[in-house]
Design a protein around this motif. Sequence first.
Motif, short mmCIF file in Angstrom:
data_model
loop_
_atom_site.label_atom_id
_atom_site.label_comp_id
_atom_site.label_asym_id
_atom_site.label_seq_id
_atom_site.Cartn_x
_atom_site.Cartn_y
_atom_site.Cartn_z
N GLU A 113 115.75 34.65 -22.98
CA GLU A 113 115.39 35.61 -24.03
C GLU A 113 113.92 35.48 -24.41
OE1 GLU A 113 118.14 36.00 -27.35
OE2 GLU A 113 119.73 35.23 -26.04
N SER A 114 113.41 34.26 -24.47
CA SER A 114 112.01 34.08 -24.84
C SER A 114 111.08 34.62 -23.77
CB SER A 114 111.70 32.62 -25.16
OG SER A 114 111.72 31.84 -23.99
N LYS A 115 111.48 34.50 -22.50
CA LYS A 115 110.67 35.08 -21.42
C LYS A 115 110.60 36.60 -21.57
CE LYS A 115 111.61 31.65 -17.82
NZ LYS A 115 112.35 31.42 -16.56
N ALA A 116 111.70 37.19 -21.99
CA ALA A 116 111.77 38.65 -22.11
C ALA A 116 110.88 39.18 -23.23
CB ALA A 116 113.22 39.09 -22.34
N ILE A 117 110.68 38.40 -24.29
CA ILE A 117 109.87 38.92 -25.40
C ILE A 117 108.42 38.46 -25.34
CG2 ILE A 117 111.82 39.23 -26.94
CD1 ILE A 117 110.96 36.72 -28.44
#
Length: 151
Positions: free
Chosen positions: A76-80
């Motif tokens: 999720e952190s990679k996506a944002i």
Amino acid sequence: MIKNAIATVFAAVVMVAPAFADSAEVAKFSQLMDRQIAALTELCKAVAPVTDKATAEAAVPQVQAALDEIKAVEEESKAIGQPSAEVEQALSDKVKQSGQEEAIAQGLAKIAVLMMMDPACYGCKELETALSTIVSIGPGPQDGAPQQPAI
């Protein structure tokens, strides 16, 4: 050794600056940070009682559940993307104020000890395999020097 991915996620998710950043940005990263801290805390609690092969085997389900959450937060952190410097600093301050920093550091140290012992994890291959997803012991990737924990 904590792999760069986990260290990067923890560092990126360890931040909150309501006065400095867009509240939506703060909320995104704050939620991820809270989840990451909770997962790392659970991981550390799971390995704390490990003192022999039986306790190592008993810890495997909790360790795996915590690692699954850590991986989910990482994705999720990679996506944002990366937070702003202000959000990073505020989230870092929030972690320090939470009192979890020392407990997590102690748990990560215990994980390193478990992985370095002979046999690793008191001979529990399942725990060794699970922990190897976030820990690597031995020469550094470029200079041959032993790696230090990233957190």
